[in-house]
Design an enzyme around this catalytic site. Sequence first.
Site, PDB file in Angstrom:
ATOM      1  N   LYS A 139      15.001  48.518   1.121  1.00 44.79           N
ATOM      2  CA  LYS A 139      15.603  48.978   2.375  1.00 44.79           C
ATOM      3  C   LYS A 139      14.597  49.784   3.186  1.00 44.79           C
ATOM      4  O   LYS A 139      14.511  49.639   4.410  1.00 44.79           O
ATOM      5  CB  LYS A 139      16.842  49.823   2.096  1.00 44.79           C
ATOM      6  N   HIS A 275      19.456   3.072  -4.350  1.00 45.52           N
ATOM      7  CA  HIS A 275      20.296   3.842  -3.439  1.00 45.52           C
ATOM      8  C   HIS A 275      21.509   4.445  -4.154  1.00 45.52           C
ATOM      9  O   HIS A 275      22.645   4.342  -3.682  1.00 45.52           O
ATOM     10  CB  HIS A 275      20.737   2.992  -2.252  1.00 45.52           C
TER      11      HIS A 275
END
Length: 521
Positions: A139, A275
Amino acid sequence: MTDIPIRRALLSVSDKTGLAELGRALAAKGVELVSTGGTAKALRDAGLEVRDISDLTGFPEMMDGRVKTLHPNVHGGLLGVRDNPEHVAAMDAHGIGAIDLVVVNLYPFAQTVARGAGRDEVIENIDIGGPSMVRSAAKNHAFVAIVTDPADYEVVARGSTSLDERKQLAAKAFALTAQYDATIASWFAFADQGQMFPDTLSVPLKRGQELRYGENPHQKAALYLPAGPSARGVAQAEQLQGKELSYNNFNDADAALELVAEFRDGPPTVVIVKHANPCGVATGETLLEAYKAAFACDTVSAFGGIIACNRPLDGATAEAITEIFTEVVVAPGADEAARAAFARKKNLRLLLCGELPDPKRPGLMLKSIAGGMLVQSRDNGAIGELTVVTKRQPTEQELADCRFAWTVAKHVKSNAIVYARDGATAGIGAGQMNRLESARIAAWKAKDAAEKAGWPQPRTIGSAVASDAFFPFADGLLAAVEAGATAVIQPGGSIRDADVIAAADEAGLAMVFTGIRHFRH
């Protein structure tokens, strides 16, 4: 001025990799080292001068180390904004010294779970002080550097950091604590509480690699891996050769591996996928025999396909595979002859996955939709007793072909129709909007395969046919009869079951119901 010198560093790590080297580099720059427990000992053993955290806090480490860094002298030194007069005054008034660098890695929670530790040990490996320090330092990254990965030690070893470096370290730190908390939340929800769908779903993932692109070149893509324990699969496979895997390669290879894993305890089996749909599946006495039978099902679609095997690859099978262009081969292993055969095809990717995944393993499947996420359990349902619904009982061979076709159909996009005979697919119809068209396409493919191979008749003659969901009308079943099928396996459950059964009886078919369906959208 964004470069900030490091005057005091707080080190508390469970992973001691590179710790001594970092400590020496910082000490050489005149940095005061403050540390805890085992980290302090490791630094002293390396000949470094270290200040104990208890000297900083005025309190000894207590409660088996649970309480040692949760103190204003630590978090005040991390969170104090150095150019805020009120913060500076508070620090001076309470004798809080600034801490410019925090080096922390967290208790090994995921590793503890992965090795099967008991609940009490798992709970003890939930880090509290570590994440608190990480978040405080991150922070206040305008002034404090936070390092959570030994790979980043070199960033701070020079004794100062830039703002850009501290921003990057802070971003990495917050990602770590988010992942860490998500792993803990997942363990509590799934393992400890047995919840399949908790109120908040935490899915801790860590990027494995960025891919060249997604399904199409204009899309971006990456591979993410579970942060905690997971079953082995394509994502964990070792790539021995070939160019980088694409998004579609991973997707197709996963489809092939998931299907061949259904046969992991069976005879040699080969799956060919295109596929994400199987275009040929077969078992055989040998892997080579299985490959030839799978390839014969659809020699056109197999070009540029993905192949998966349930046995380590041998040289003869590898040589046969290299006769046409193949994108990826996935196998538990490969002998030297197989590796040599593939080495001559530099673009072919060879993936060794080790033990095949368990098709019955639990797990969740996630699919994004506009505005949300669909989540469901894996389709690990298996058929038990089959119900014969026709006048004619199936033969043992027909039953075996029914079960084989059903297993393959589970991995074919709906609507799915699969013809199989003697442990090999004869024709596969996938992804059609109605079941009749899937049955016709599968039969046409079988006829085309027979013409290309010079067979006197397609392998659908005398085959079993599987339908992933019930036949809503008799027309799809009659198409299978026309193709030469003699046995049918399907879930049943249609309001027109009686009509379909009557049509099967009239055609002399044997038909069994599974009571379970396998839609795959």
